[in-house]
Design a protein around this motif. Structure first.
Motif, mmCIF file in Angstrom:
data_model
loop_
_atom_site.group_PDB
_atom_site.id
_atom_site.type_symbol
_atom_site.label_atom_id
_atom_site.label_comp_id
_atom_site.label_asym_id
_atom_site.label_seq_id
_atom_site.Cartn_x
_atom_site.Cartn_y
_atom_site.Cartn_z
ATOM 1 N N SER A 4 0.836 -1.190 0.000
ATOM 2 C CA SER A 4 0.000 0.000 0.000
ATOM 3 C C SER A 4 0.868 1.235 0.000
ATOM 4 O O SER A 4 1.961 1.260 0.525
ATOM 5 C CB SER A 4 -0.908 0.004 1.238
ATOM 6 N N ALA A 5 0.354 2.299 -0.610
ATOM 7 C CA ALA A 5 1.124 3.537 -0.678
ATOM 8 C C ALA A 5 1.359 4.125 0.694
ATOM 9 O O ALA A 5 2.368 4.784 0.940
ATOM 10 C CB ALA A 5 0.401 4.541 -1.569
ATOM 11 N N SER A 6 0.455 3.881 1.647
ATOM 12 C CA SER A 6 0.584 4.465 2.975
ATOM 13 C C SER A 6 1.829 3.976 3.687
ATOM 14 O O SER A 6 2.516 4.731 4.377
ATOM 15 C CB SER A 6 -0.660 4.170 3.809
ATOM 16 N N GLY A 7 2.144 2.685 3.521
ATOM 17 C CA GLY A 7 3.341 2.155 4.162
ATOM 18 C C GLY A 7 4.601 2.797 3.629
ATOM 19 O O GLY A 7 5.507 3.164 4.379
ATOM 20 N N GLY A 8 4.656 2.953 2.294
ATOM 21 C CA GLY A 8 5.815 3.594 1.694
ATOM 22 C C GLY A 8 5.916 5.049 2.099
ATOM 23 O O GLY A 8 7.003 5.559 2.384
ATOM 24 N N ASN A 9 4.782 5.755 2.146
ATOM 25 C CA ASN A 9 4.790 7.171 2.510
ATOM 26 C C ASN A 9 5.275 7.384 3.938
ATOM 27 O O ASN A 9 5.960 8.366 4.226
ATOM 28 C CB ASN A 9 3.394 7.765 2.338
ATOM 29 N N ILE A 42 8.935 7.207 3.831
ATOM 30 C CA ILE A 42 9.482 8.367 3.129
ATOM 31 C C ILE A 42 9.494 9.591 4.035
ATOM 32 O O ILE A 42 10.498 10.320 4.123
ATOM 33 C CB ILE A 42 8.665 8.661 1.854
ATOM 34 N N VAL A 43 8.381 9.843 4.729
ATOM 35 C CA VAL A 43 8.286 11.015 5.605
ATOM 36 C C VAL A 43 9.294 10.917 6.745
ATOM 37 O O VAL A 43 9.938 11.910 7.116
ATOM 38 C CB VAL A 43 6.846 11.161 6.148
ATOM 39 N N ALA A 91 11.817 2.045 7.914
ATOM 40 C CA ALA A 91 11.761 1.439 6.584
ATOM 41 C C ALA A 91 11.727 -0.092 6.684
ATOM 42 O O ALA A 91 10.996 -0.757 5.936
ATOM 43 C CB ALA A 91 12.956 1.887 5.752
ATOM 44 N N ILE A 92 12.511 -0.650 7.594
ATOM 45 C CA ILE A 92 12.529 -2.107 7.783
ATOM 46 C C ILE A 92 11.167 -2.584 8.290
ATOM 47 O O ILE A 92 10.623 -3.593 7.806
ATOM 48 C CB ILE A 92 13.643 -2.508 8.771
ATOM 49 N N VAL A 134 13.704 1.823 -2.465
ATOM 50 C CA VAL A 134 14.520 3.036 -2.594
ATOM 51 C C VAL A 134 14.903 3.568 -1.217
ATOM 52 O O VAL A 134 16.078 3.892 -0.966
ATOM 53 C CB VAL A 134 13.759 4.115 -3.399
ATOM 54 N N ILE A 135 13.938 3.667 -0.315
ATOM 55 C CA ILE A 135 14.226 4.186 1.021
ATOM 56 C C ILE A 135 15.164 3.256 1.783
ATOM 57 O O ILE A 135 16.075 3.704 2.497
ATOM 58 C CB ILE A 135 12.922 4.404 1.812
ATOM 59 N N LEU A 136 14.962 1.947 1.632
ATOM 60 C CA LEU A 136 15.859 0.989 2.300
ATOM 61 C C LEU A 136 17.301 1.191 1.853
ATOM 62 O O LEU A 136 18.221 1.259 2.676
ATOM 63 C CB LEU A 136 15.410 -0.440 1.996
ATOM 64 N N LEU A 137 17.503 1.282 0.531
ATOM 65 C CA LEU A 137 18.862 1.447 0.021
ATOM 66 C C LEU A 137 19.432 2.806 0.396
ATOM 67 O O LEU A 137 20.617 2.931 0.715
ATOM 68 C CB LEU A 137 18.867 1.266 -1.500
#
Length: 324
Positions: free
Chosen positions: A2-7, A10-11, A135-136, A162-165
């Motif tokens: 879901s986009a929420s997890g990635g966001n 990111i934030v 991120a993890i 991307v955030i993990l790397l």
């Protein structure tokens, strides 16, 4: 994913990087350490990248249009690819340039503020560790039993990889900077500072290359995961009235999947029966794989004697003479 997890990841990364970038530039201004300048630029590049990911996620939500009938889901891939370019050029190449410049003039770190870079780097390591942990945690919700390398290579949503790397690169880069600054302070030799800066540059170039390769694959178009393909195959033949002749899938975006299949119908079925079989198969596919937003099923006759060959994504392809 879901986009929420990635966001959320990111934030968290953006907040950490903006704060850390300001502190690194203060440390550079007080000590003229090239490692601190390279790390400051690195944090600025990471912050810009996180803004790009948020923008890409927002633009991907636009409704489909006549010019883009399948929507804008791939905007997320495009912006992730831009991230790799920014990381390579702004972060990696600048750090290598700064390392070369410091090598030409390897002045030590002097003055009463010699301790500032150490304090900033140690604080940055703590802050980046919290961002990396977020991120993890978000990645663990979606990666299942996959290893980390496989997750980064096969994830259809680009934000978390991307955030993990980026966060991993930030932590390693901070250790490189801490090494360069510490050795410079111990030896009064600025070449160690140059070495730390060069290590940061090479690290960022390597991460940017990995991101570019993985995002390029998504831009070209990847099929559904093996698990989703298996669910689609089972859904099509779920009621026993239809079976797959061949199947192809394509990700239109991280959360949008195109399914195109040729399925068998009875040779004596009426038009109404064929339509009912197709509608039933579509409903079962959507129930099994909710991200299947575009489904196109073509009815045909199945010939058992036809040769079976694998399709592009591993699903069975059975040639039906005269019906292809």
């Amino acid at each position: 994913m879901s986009a929420s997890g990635g966001n959320k990841a990111i934030v968290a990364a953006l907040a950490a990087n903006l704060t850390i970038a300001a502190l690194k530039f203060v440390a550079f201004a007080l000590t003229r350490s090239s490692s601190m300048l390279a790390e400051g630029i690195h944090s600025v590049a990471d912050s810009g990248n996180q803004v790009l990911l948020l923008v890409g996620g927002k633009r991907a939500k636009r409704q489909a249009s006549p010019d883009h009938p399948f929507g804008y889901g791939r905007e997320r891939y495009i912006y992730a690819f831009i991230v790799s370019i920014v990381l390579f050029s702004v972060g990696g190449l600048f750090a290598l340039y700064e390392a070369y410049h410091k090598y030409q003039d390897p002045h030590p770190i002097e003055g009463p503020f010699w301790w500032v870079p150490l304090a900033v780097l140690l604080g940055a390591i703590v802050a980046e560790s919290f961002s990396f942990r977020t991120a993890i945690k978000e990645s663990n919700h979606v990666r299942g039993g996959m290893g980390w390398v496989r997750f980064v290579r096969t994830a259809k949503s680009p934000e978390l990889p991307v955030i993990l790397l980026e966060d991993l690169g930030a932590l390693i880069g901070l250790l490189f900077a801490l090494f360069g600054v510490s050795m410079t302070l111990l030896t009064d030799n600025g070449l160690w500072d140059a070495a730390g800066t060069a290590m940061i540059g090479l690290l960022l170039v390597a991460i940017a290359a990995i991101l570019a390769v993985e995002t390029k694959s998504l831009l070209l178009g990847e099929s559904a995961t093996a698990a989703d393909v298996a669910k689609i195959e089972a859904a099509i033949s779920g009621d026993g009235s239809t079976r797959i002749i061949h199947l192809k899938t394509l990700h239109l975006g991280p959360d949008e999947l195109l399914v195109a299949a040729k399925i068998s119908v009875g040779s004596r079925d009426s038009g109404a029966q064929v339509a009912e079989d197709i509608n039933g198969a579509e409903q079962r596919i959507r129930a099994a794989v909710p991200i299947a937003t575009a489904i196109y099923l073509e009815p045909d006759l199945f010939v058992p004697e036809a040769a079976a060959t694998p399709s592009a994504n591993g699903s069975p392809t059975r040639a039906v003479p005269g019906n292809e």
